[in-house]
Write an enzyme that holds these catalytic residues in place. Structure first.
Site, short mmCIF file in Angstrom:
data_model
loop_
_atom_site.label_atom_id
_atom_site.label_comp_id
_atom_site.label_asym_id
_atom_site.label_seq_id
_atom_site.Cartn_x
_atom_site.Cartn_y
_atom_site.Cartn_z
N LYS B 100 0.82 -1.23 0.00
CA LYS B 100 0.00 0.00 0.00
C LYS B 100 0.85 1.27 0.00
CE LYS B 100 -0.23 -0.36 4.91
NZ LYS B 100 0.42 -1.67 4.94
N GLY B 129 -6.96 -6.28 2.18
CA GLY B 129 -6.46 -7.66 2.22
C GLY B 129 -7.12 -8.52 1.15
N ASP B 196 -1.69 3.83 8.23
CA ASP B 196 -1.99 2.72 7.32
C ASP B 196 -3.30 3.00 6.57
OD1 ASP B 196 -1.74 -0.40 6.69
OD2 ASP B 196 -3.79 -0.06 7.37
N LYS B 200 -4.55 3.71 2.35
CA LYS B 200 -5.57 2.89 1.68
C LYS B 200 -6.71 3.75 1.15
CE LYS B 200 -4.41 -1.26 4.33
NZ LYS B 200 -4.72 -2.01 5.56
#
Lengths: 399, 399
Positions: B100, B129, B196, B200
């Site tokens: 990512k 995922g 994170d 995304k």
């Protein structure tokens, strides 16, 4: 510029026409080509409607026009849809359809014919309305063995069951209300008795297994026997009742069914309410994937149809990979499939225990009857025992 | 027979190796070609491991081998992944990645390079995922204007928030427990602070808009300030708290953010619990689509990577359509975005009402403070008023 024809100007057909017009530029950007509706085929006239200029009544005009690269079949039913689609594919056109009856009955054959012409037969909208489920199975879950597909595949029955669940209403009045609101047909049998859902699970099962699953061989039970008392028991168990289409690898083979089932709150489809559809796909590597969205309705269904048209334009002279052979998949006998059953009976506990052994009682405060959950037993064994005991009703427990 | 190389034999890399071996035949059927792992690149040795025979330590062996058609980058991080991937694409190989950071930072450029060679740069596993989300946006939601994407995109924070919700535990002890179970890193900052998730949502927003959304310009707030008392209020409101990545068309443009938000029980992501991820995509025609599944983990992530490999084999010398230009998308200033806020303060009701006007009080039985919900106001206005009043904390309300 790619020219397409729409067969049938009903709910979905007019939605397709509208989306292609409304989202013209972004669809052109996504497809890599502008898309123009050259013809709309319908027996009726639509004076004043924007489709008027392209409306035709004779299918041969479309069939014989080499400019038409893609035929969009949204008439529904088998006649004349099957002949029309086959003729279009044989004429070297790609076909996109929302027609679950056609796909369930003739999917493998039509895919084969399309392939033989390096064209495509696409049917994303035939299951789950606007939800991407055909394409994910064909194009995403390609590294996994698919072990199970379980879906709420019919919006009408889900609307009725949700109403009964939330409002404690009985089946007949809820059905009537659904009919008044246009969520159920005047002749609701196809939805209520599971005939719609069984075609959809047959399509998904065929794609998952790569062979043809005959929907007529799938055990099918509708929701017309579900009562408000069943929902009282369900509430006591912290469960809901949903009509589930299922296809699952069990010990001895693939078992498929459509039937109402009791679902616990932890189940990912428990909260799929109203006319919404939800589908769980379990892969041997990826685990559980869940897809939720509008399972019907003009624009959601039409959106999926147009996404197929975009796909057909992107793969104009290339046949995309769809694994679905005409060879038949022999399903495992449903009567061998094991599960827990919830049972209502007027029999006494002594008889219940002497026949069913170890059971778990469910007290929902309903007088004159007893509710209980059986151990995990086969359909066959269950029927034998139930006949012996005498029961009011039974609902299968999911999971 | 298509030969591939795996860069990095960590969790995902060994999962990819395992799936290609375990599901060999069905993957070959789906891809139309058998797939063989010719090389695994890692600095480490793995004596006795099945990868041993194909393990190399020098990337040039892979780069210079014309037999290798597809490179699978599962090392993570930018260095040396970016150089490795660029070199592979420049050498005319397709690349599939789960990285990512790489995709968020260099996605548009790498797509352009791949296109220029009629090859593909695929990255399904970089978001969600094992959940299909990149491919549905690129290949399914192609007839719709995408108005909103809202996702639970980080399993670690969702695990922690779910634990706090269900067990009433505090943040610090729940984080420690998550670390002990391997659900959170020893250095949990990237997850906990939203770094994170923001990458995304930037990837999804870029694909939805066709231009590059710079993740560094997205408002990002983590969950480290969420307390067990916040959850007591949430319960009183029948809501939960989730870390949501969002990208939404608002009045004046596209607004993107990562922040904890209060979600009502009716929200389709309310029940996405534990390490599971869930993503809602709203189209202007199809309505709400929801995708749920394992957002991390060896086999689910590897399954998505291998599905990309299958896709790359199916489109070996054809670049598949991905709309993501290098041109930058100017995001609307987050401070202009309007919503309801839930606020905790030690101030009295007179001051609350004189500053915030019409509010709705929430009584969770916490002494010494007052909880209330504001009217819909902009971030900017809210900050001004909150400064004036003096507050303990605030959480945005979703919807």
């Amino acid at each position: 510029m790619i020219k397409v024809a729409i067969l049938g100007y009903g709910t979905v057909g007019s939605g397709v026409f509208e989306i292609i017009r409304e989202n013209k530029d972004l669809i052109a950007a996504n497809a890599g080509e502008e898309i123009e509706v050259k013809y709309v085929l319908d027996l009726r006239d639509f004076p004043g409607d924007p489709c008027e200029n392209v409306l035709v009544h004779d299918y041969n005009i479309i069939l014989e026009d080499p400019e038409v690269e893609i035929v969009i079949e949204v008439m529904g039913g088998l006649k004349p849809a099957y002949d029309f689609v086959k003729a279009a594919l044989d004429a070297g056109k790609s076909v996109c359809t929302s027609n679950k009856e056609l796909v369930a009955k003739h999917g493998a054959e039509l895919i084969r014919i399309a392939k033989s012409h390096n064209r495509n037969f696409l049917f994303e909208a035939s299951v789950g309305g606007g939800i991407p489920i055909i394409r994910p199975i064909n194009m995403h879950i390609t590294a996994d063995k698919i072990c199970e597909i379980t879906g709420i595949l019919n919006g009408t029955t889900n609307y009725i069951l949700t109403k009964m669940d939330k409002e404690g209403a009985d089946f007949a009045s809820t059905l009537k209300q659904a009919q008044d609101l246009g969520y159920a047909e005047r002749n609701p049998e196809a939805d209520i008795e599971g005939f719609d859902a069984v075609r959809k699970i047959a399509i998904l099962a065929s794609l998952a297994k790569g062979k043809t699953v005959d929907f007529e061989e799938i055990y099918t039970e509708g929701i017309s026997n579900i009562t408000d008392i069943d929902f009282k028991y369900a509430k006591t168990m912290n469960k809901s009742i949903k009509l589930l289409g299922k296809c699952k690898n069990e010990d001895d083979g693939v078992v498929a069914s459509v039937a109402p089932r009791l679902l616990s709150q932890e189940h990912p489809l428990y909260n799929v309410n109203g006319v919404v559809n939800g589908i769980l796909v379990r892969g041997n590597m990826v685990g559980d994937l869940v897809f939720i969205g509008s399972g019907a309705g003009k624009l959601p269904t039409a959106s999926a149809v147009v996404s197929d048209v975009v796909d057909a334009v992107r793969h104009l002279n290339v046949s995309t990979t769809v694994m679905w052979d005409e060879e038949k998949l022999e399903l495992e006998d449903f009567s061998k499939s094991k599960k827990h059953f919830f049972v209502r009976t007027k029999a006494d506990k002594k008889d219940i225990e002497s026949i069913f052994g170890n059971v778990e009682y469910v007290d929902a405060g309903i007088s004159g009857e007893t509710g209980f959950i059986t151990e995990k037993i086969s359909e066959e064994k269950f029927s034998e025992k139930a006949d012996k005991l005498g029961i009011i009703s039974r609902i299968r427990i999911e999971g």
